[in-house]
Design a protein around this motif. Structure first.
Motif, PDB file in Angstrom:
ATOM      1  N   ARG A  27       0.945  -1.185   0.091  1.00  9.20           N
ATOM      2  CA  ARG A  27      -0.035  -0.153   0.038  1.00  9.20           C
ATOM      3  C   ARG A  27       0.830   1.202   0.065  1.00  9.20           C
ATOM      4  O   ARG A  27       0.609   2.243  -0.745  1.00  9.20           O
ATOM      5  CB  ARG A  27      -0.809   0.023   1.267  1.00  9.20           C
ATOM      6  N   PHE A  28       2.018   1.130   0.868  1.00 12.01           N
ATOM      7  CA  PHE A  28       2.805   2.624   0.845  1.00 12.01           C
ATOM      8  C   PHE A  28       3.552   2.556  -0.425  1.00 12.01           C
ATOM      9  O   PHE A  28       3.583   3.656  -0.988  1.00 12.01           O
ATOM     10  CB  PHE A  28       3.865   2.281   1.857  1.00 12.01           C
ATOM     11  N   ALA A  29       4.129   1.561  -0.936  1.00 22.55           N
ATOM     12  CA  ALA A  29       4.594   1.669  -2.445  1.00 22.55           C
ATOM     13  C   ALA A  29       3.827   2.215  -3.211  1.00 22.55           C
ATOM     14  O   ALA A  29       4.153   2.860  -4.296  1.00 22.55           O
ATOM     15  CB  ALA A  29       5.105   0.194  -2.665  1.00 22.55           C
ATOM     16  N   GLU A  30       2.326   1.746  -3.239  1.00 25.32           N
ATOM     17  CA  GLU A  30       1.609   2.145  -4.118  1.00 25.32           C
ATOM     18  C   GLU A  30       1.184   3.718  -3.952  1.00 25.32           C
ATOM     19  O   GLU A  30       1.054   4.330  -5.233  1.00 25.32           O
ATOM     20  CB  GLU A  30       0.104   1.406  -4.340  1.00 25.32           C
ATOM     21  N   LEU A  31       1.214   4.086  -2.835  1.00 25.11           N
ATOM     22  CA  LEU A  31       0.867   5.580  -2.509  1.00 25.11           C
ATOM     23  C   LEU A  31       1.969   6.339  -3.110  1.00 25.11           C
ATOM     24  O   LEU A  31       1.784   7.394  -3.642  1.00 25.11           O
ATOM     25  CB  LEU A  31       0.893   5.792  -0.920  1.00 25.11           C
ATOM     26  N   LEU A  32       3.488   5.806  -2.958  1.00 25.52           N
ATOM     27  CA  LEU A  32       4.520   6.591  -3.419  1.00 25.52           C
ATOM     28  C   LEU A  32       4.782   6.415  -4.978  1.00 25.52           C
ATOM     29  O   LEU A  32       5.458   7.101  -5.580  1.00 25.52           O
ATOM     30  CB  LEU A  32       5.742   6.066  -2.792  1.00 25.52           C
ATOM     31  N   GLY A  33       4.142   5.441  -5.439  1.00 25.14           N
ATOM     32  CA  GLY A  33       4.379   4.939  -7.010  1.00 25.14           C
ATOM     33  C   GLY A  33       5.552   4.384  -7.146  1.00 25.14           C
ATOM     34  O   GLY A  33       6.390   4.987  -8.357  1.00 25.14           O
ATOM     35  N   VAL A  34       6.171   3.701  -6.332  1.00 24.78           N
ATOM     36  CA  VAL A  34       7.581   2.986  -6.301  1.00 24.78           C
ATOM     37  C   VAL A  34       7.500   1.504  -6.299  1.00 24.78           C
ATOM     38  O   VAL A  34       6.228   1.034  -5.593  1.00 24.78           O
ATOM     39  CB  VAL A  34       8.505   3.435  -5.416  1.00 24.78           C
ATOM     40  N   PRO A  35       8.505   0.651  -6.603  1.00 23.42           N
ATOM     41  CA  PRO A  35       8.444  -0.541  -6.506  1.00 23.42           C
ATOM     42  C   PRO A  35       8.596  -1.000  -5.037  1.00 23.42           C
ATOM     43  O   PRO A  35       9.109  -0.349  -4.378  1.00 23.42           O
ATOM     44  CB  PRO A  35       9.630  -1.201  -7.353  1.00 23.42           C
TER      45      PRO A  35
END
Length: 147
Positions: A27-35
């Protein structure tokens, strides 16, 4: 920065206790737009000597790390091993567990100073030490022996 008991004012990490490290990481990766970073089990092989409340423990924990521009964000999912992480989740639920300061080569020396200051050592391993500062500061402090 010798005027501070910590020996530094550099915050290098903020860590959250979560029930599901995989979900939080994705979820945090999705929020940041990072792998999404790799999730690891720390001390799975037992190579770190971990002590919790003065007693030895396996100290295994599931972790992920996001290396931001200015700080590392860590997500921690406790295992059944006795630890500050497990106690935190059981007593408080998910939330911010600690703020880490860089304490290169002075981790235990700094922890001893903090104990005299009223922040006792609650858990440590080869490269980290947690001191109980929640009553005064609302959060545990971690000393990290890192470059």
């Amino acid at each position: 920065m010798e005027h501070t008991l910590l020996g530094t004012t550099l915050v290098c990490q903020i860590a959250m206790i979560v029930r599901d490290v995989e979900k939080a990481t994705h979820r945090f990766a999705e929020l940041l737009g990072v792998p999404a970073p790799t999730i690891i089990m720390a001390n799975e092989d037992g190579s770190d000597t971990v002590s919790y409340m003065g007693k030895p423990t396996q100290g295994r924990v599931n972790l992920s790390f996001f290396h931001m521009e200015n700080v590392v964000i860590e997500f921690i999912e406790p295992t059944d091993d006795p630890s500050t992480w497990k106690e935190f989740l059981e007593t408080k639920g998910p939330g911010v567990h600690h703020i880490a300061f860089k304490a290169k080569n002075k981790m235990l020396e700094t922890a001893a100073k903090l104990e005299k200051f009223g922040f006792p050592l609650i858990q440590n391993g080869n490269k980290y030490a947690y001191v109980e500062s929640t009553d005064d500061l609302g959060v545990i402090l971690e000393l990290l022996d890192i470059d």
